[in-house]
Design a protein around this motif. Structure first.
Motif, PDB file in Angstrom:
ATOM      1  N   UNK A   1       0.839  -1.204   0.000  1.00 54.59           N
ATOM      2  CA  UNK A   1       0.000   0.000   0.000  1.00 54.59           C
ATOM      3  C   UNK A   1       0.871   1.249   0.000  1.00 54.59           C
ATOM      4  N   UNK A   2       1.886   1.256   0.853  1.00 56.56           N
ATOM      5  CA  UNK A   2       2.788   2.421   0.936  1.00 56.56           C
ATOM      6  C   UNK A   2       3.572   2.629  -0.350  1.00 56.56           C
ATOM      7  N   UNK A   3       3.877   1.531  -1.051  1.00 61.12           N
ATOM      8  CA  UNK A   3       4.613   1.636  -2.321  1.00 61.12           C
ATOM      9  C   UNK A   3       3.699   1.982  -3.494  1.00 61.12           C
ATOM     10  N   UNK A   4       2.381   1.937  -3.246  1.00 63.72           N
ATOM     11  CA  UNK A   4       1.455   2.192  -4.343  1.00 63.72           C
ATOM     12  C   UNK A   4       1.335   1.011  -5.287  1.00 63.72           C
ATOM     13  N   UNK A   5       1.437  -0.199  -4.733  1.00 61.38           N
ATOM     14  CA  UNK A   5       1.287  -1.422  -5.536  1.00 61.38           C
ATOM     15  C   UNK A   5      -0.125  -1.970  -5.339  1.00 61.38           C
ATOM     16  N   UNK A   6      -0.781  -2.316  -6.411  1.00 59.23           N
ATOM     17  CA  UNK A   6      -2.173  -2.779  -6.328  1.00 59.23           C
ATOM     18  C   UNK A   6      -2.305  -4.110  -5.593  1.00 59.23           C
ATOM     19  N   UNK A   7      -1.196  -4.817  -5.381  1.00 52.28           N
ATOM     20  CA  UNK A   7      -1.240  -6.108  -4.696  1.00 52.28           C
ATOM     21  C   UNK A   7      -1.661  -5.979  -3.234  1.00 52.28           C
ATOM     22  N   UNK A   8      -1.649  -4.765  -2.673  1.00 58.19           N
ATOM     23  CA  UNK A   8      -2.026  -4.600  -1.257  1.00 58.19           C
ATOM     24  C   UNK A   8      -3.416  -5.194  -0.994  1.00 58.19           C
ATOM     25  N   UNK A   9      -4.314  -5.033  -1.952  1.00 57.71           N
ATOM     26  CA  UNK A   9      -5.695  -5.464  -1.762  1.00 57.71           C
ATOM     27  C   UNK A   9      -5.797  -6.985  -1.624  1.00 57.71           C
ATOM     28  N   UNK A  10      -5.119  -7.736  -2.476  1.00 56.01           N
ATOM     29  CA  UNK A  10      -5.180  -9.202  -2.382  1.00 56.01           C
ATOM     30  C   UNK A  10      -4.470  -9.683  -1.119  1.00 56.01           C
ATOM     31  N   UNK A  11      -3.414  -8.990  -0.701  1.00 59.36           N
ATOM     32  CA  UNK A  11      -2.730  -9.367   0.542  1.00 59.36           C
ATOM     33  C   UNK A  11      -3.639  -9.117   1.748  1.00 59.36           C
ATOM     34  N   UNK A  12      -4.403  -8.023   1.694  1.00 60.22           N
ATOM     35  CA  UNK A  12      -5.355  -7.747   2.766  1.00 60.22           C
ATOM     36  C   UNK A  12      -6.433  -8.836   2.801  1.00 60.22           C
ATOM     37  N   UNK A  13      -6.899  -9.273   1.638  1.00 60.32           N
ATOM     38  CA  UNK A  13      -7.906 -10.339   1.588  1.00 60.32           C
ATOM     39  C   UNK A  13      -7.359 -11.633   2.184  1.00 60.32           C
ATOM     40  N   UNK A  14      -6.083 -11.931   1.918  1.00 62.68           N
ATOM     41  CA  UNK A  14      -5.452 -13.121   2.512  1.00 62.68           C
ATOM     42  C   UNK A  14      -5.435 -13.000   4.028  1.00 62.68           C
ATOM     43  N   UNK A  15      -5.090 -11.816   4.529  1.00 63.27           N
ATOM     44  CA  UNK A  15      -5.060 -11.587   5.975  1.00 63.27           C
ATOM     45  C   UNK A  15      -6.452 -11.759   6.571  1.00 63.27           C
ATOM     46  N   UNK A  16      -7.466 -11.195   5.897  1.00 61.36           N
ATOM     47  CA  UNK A  16      -8.837 -11.302   6.418  1.00 61.36           C
ATOM     48  C   UNK A  16      -9.290 -12.760   6.470  1.00 61.36           C
ATOM     49  N   UNK A  17      -8.916 -13.529   5.467  1.00 69.03           N
ATOM     50  CA  UNK A  17      -9.271 -14.946   5.431  1.00 69.03           C
ATOM     51  C   UNK A  17      -8.604 -15.678   6.603  1.00 69.03           C
TER      52      UNK A  17
END
Length: 167
Positions: A137-153
């Protein structure tokens, strides 16, 4: 005559699609430029989308328009999909820090529960995914969202495991 009319229609539609997508690429360039001004250290795909490749694909589609109007239209559609993916991710980025913080708060609450040990693997996974989400997220990479979904799971699974251990 109908084959020629069909070709003319497909050609015109392809031409309009390419022009429309070119406008979307230009709008993305403005959005990513604004994002980069707000996040000068960002190096990810949100700050620096591959606009040159998008424009090259549109130019190739335009060149192929006469010979293959439906193929050109399809190529323009692929560029449009990528532009929209990045634009959507840019729009969602603003709320990302709060979403990550909310999940970090849930992680802390779960870690504090007496049966947290039962869910240790999930808690470790969630912590790592949240760290990666925050970094992306801090780097401005769109992958933050899928990583957040993994964490939520992982957090949801940990919650169930802890609840089962407490029962």
């Amino acid at each position: 005559i109908s084959a020629m009319q069909n070709y003319d229609k497909t050609f015109a539609t392809g031409q309009a699609s390419i022009a429309s997508v070119r406008g979307e690429v230009d709008a993305l360039e403005k959005s990513s430029g604004s994002f980069l001004k707000a996040h000068p250290k960002a190096t990810g795909d949100l700050a620096r989308p591959d606009l040159r490749a998008m424009r090259e694909k549109l130019a190739a589609a335009e060149s192929a328009l006469s010979a293959n109007p439906s193929g050109a239209q399809s190529a323009a559609g692929a560029v449009a999909s990528e532009v929209r993916r990045v634009q959507t991710a840019l729009n969602e980025h603003a709320a990302g820090a709060d979403q990550i913080a909310a999940s970090e708060s849930i992680l802390k609450q779960l870690e504090a529960r007496s049966q947290a040990g039962a869910a240790s693997p999930d808690l470790v996974t969630a912590k790592q995914s949240l760290r990666e989400a925050r970094e992306a997220h801090e780097l401005g990479a769109s992958t933050w969202s899928s990583q957040l979904q993994s964490a939520k799971s992982a957090l949801a699974h940990a919650e169930r495991t802890i609840s089962d251990a407490a029962a």
